[in-house]
Design a protein around this motif. Sequence first.
Motif, PDB file in Angstrom:
ATOM      1  N   CYS A 281       0.753  -1.088   0.025  1.00  0.00           N
ATOM      2  CA  CYS A 281       0.003  -0.162  -0.048  1.00  0.00           C
ATOM      3  C   CYS A 281       1.085   1.523   0.024  1.00  0.00           C
ATOM      4  O   CYS A 281       1.502   1.284   0.817  1.00  0.00           O
ATOM      5  CB  CYS A 281      -0.961   0.058   1.199  1.00  0.00           C
ATOM      6  SG  CYS A 281      -1.873   1.598   1.192  1.00  0.00           S
TER       7      CYS A 281
ATOM      8  N   CYS B 286       0.071   3.646   3.451  1.00  0.00           N
ATOM      9  CA  CYS B 286       0.142   3.186   4.833  1.00  0.00           C
ATOM     10  C   CYS B 286       1.468   2.573   4.900  1.00  0.00           C
ATOM     11  O   CYS B 286       2.092   1.981   6.140  1.00  0.00           O
ATOM     12  CB  CYS B 286      -0.974   3.099   5.281  1.00  0.00           C
ATOM     13  SG  CYS B 286      -1.187   1.141   4.901  1.00  0.00           S
TER      14      CYS B 286
ATOM     15  N   CYS C   3      -5.204  -3.098   1.136  1.00  0.00           N
ATOM     16  CA  CYS C   3      -5.356  -2.219   2.386  1.00  0.00           C
ATOM     17  C   CYS C   3      -6.717  -1.579   2.461  1.00  0.00           C
ATOM     18  O   CYS C   3      -6.739  -0.428   1.681  1.00  0.00           O
ATOM     19  CB  CYS C   3      -4.377  -1.163   2.394  1.00  0.00           C
ATOM     20  SG  CYS C   3      -4.069  -0.254   3.863  1.00  0.00           S
TER      21      CYS C   3
ATOM     22  N   CYS D 154      -7.131   2.555   3.670  1.00  0.00           N
ATOM     23  CA  CYS D 154      -6.559   3.482   2.782  1.00  0.00           C
ATOM     24  C   CYS D 154      -7.463   3.734   1.677  1.00  0.00           C
ATOM     25  O   CYS D 154      -7.466   4.816   1.184  1.00  0.00           O
ATOM     26  CB  CYS D 154      -5.221   3.268   2.233  1.00  0.00           C
ATOM     27  SG  CYS D 154      -3.914   3.274   3.704  1.00  0.00           S
TER      28      CYS D 154
ATOM     29  N   ARG E 204       3.809  -2.365  11.658  1.00  0.00           N
ATOM     30  CA  ARG E 204       2.522  -1.993  11.111  1.00  0.00           C
ATOM     31  C   ARG E 204       1.491  -3.017  11.301  1.00  0.00           C
ATOM     32  O   ARG E 204       1.862  -4.087  11.074  1.00  0.00           O
ATOM     33  CB  ARG E 204       2.961  -1.875   9.464  1.00  0.00           C
ATOM     34  CG  ARG E 204       1.725  -1.895   8.621  1.00  0.00           C
ATOM     35  CD  ARG E 204       0.724  -0.421   8.840  1.00  0.00           C
ATOM     36  NE  ARG E 204      -0.259  -0.234   8.122  1.00  0.00           N
ATOM     37  CZ  ARG E 204      -1.622  -0.500   8.260  1.00  0.00           C
ATOM     38  NH1 ARG E 204      -1.645  -0.811   9.641  1.00  0.00           N
ATOM     39  NH2 ARG E 204      -2.479  -0.110   7.617  1.00  0.00           N
TER      40      ARG E 204
HETATM   41 ZN   LIG Z   1      -2.831   1.378   3.265  1.00  0.00          ZN
END
Ligand SMILES: [Zn+2]
Length: 276
Positions: A55, A58, A64, A67, A275
Amino acid sequence: MRGGAERALSVLRRLLAPNFEPCLACGKPVRAGASLPGICERCAAGVPWIARPRCPVCGRAQGCPDCLRPEARERAFEMNRSAVLYDAAMRRWIAEYKYGGREAFAEPFSIMLEQAYRNLVREMSAERKIRYRSPGWKADLVTWVPVSEERLEERGFNQAELIARQMARRLHIPAHALLERRVHTGKQSSKTRAERLHNLDGAFGLLPNLDPRFFRKWDLIGTEKRPRGSFPIAILLVDDIYTTGTTAAICASALKQLESLLGCSVLVYSLTLARS
Ligand SMILES: [Zn+2]
Ligand SMILES: [Zn+2]
């Protein structure tokens, strides 16, 4: 958490080999010159690095949905990049660092963060070369997500500040506190997404009395090297974990207020250890 037997064994090992350094994660010996200081090779080999973010917003390694939400498109930060996935091992290491008072994790963590920064530089520099035919990109200033006074007292340190400062020192990038936490929001992990959003609104602001002269001192504005308005100031915002991006977004909006103080544009890049 650890058994008495393990502790006794560790003491015995220390007596037998005074230079023996136990791995922060598993307690087994760490050889000198390890790639991650304080972490044995076996544990280091299990670090879930994010080599190629899928992504672009992010930095997540898989698809994702977050987002794609409309509100996500209006975020005040340019992008997030994280060093590693928040897997079971990282969850344990970060918990020991944050809540277990094991500050020694800051060194390997800051090196992991540095790796994410180097990847970001490579990515940004490639983009710049294509778009502007200009030389490499670098961050101008490192700052971090602040914690409340209450948390600071509880933990004795701000986990994000510690890794941010160590990384900045090695990279020779100025590091400075720019934000303050305005209300105590409680533990984020126990809240739903909607609760988090509501709870964090207005939680961060620019530190009062930030002096524009500081920025001049760092060669960031109004100097010969960097005349006012020549190009935007790139700020790295450091935190330990990136979950929904709400914290980064709110901190970035606060950092954007520097634009009126400094008379130039400010771009915020979120850099996080893990993450989730
Ligand atoms: Zn993302
Ligand atoms: Zn280990």
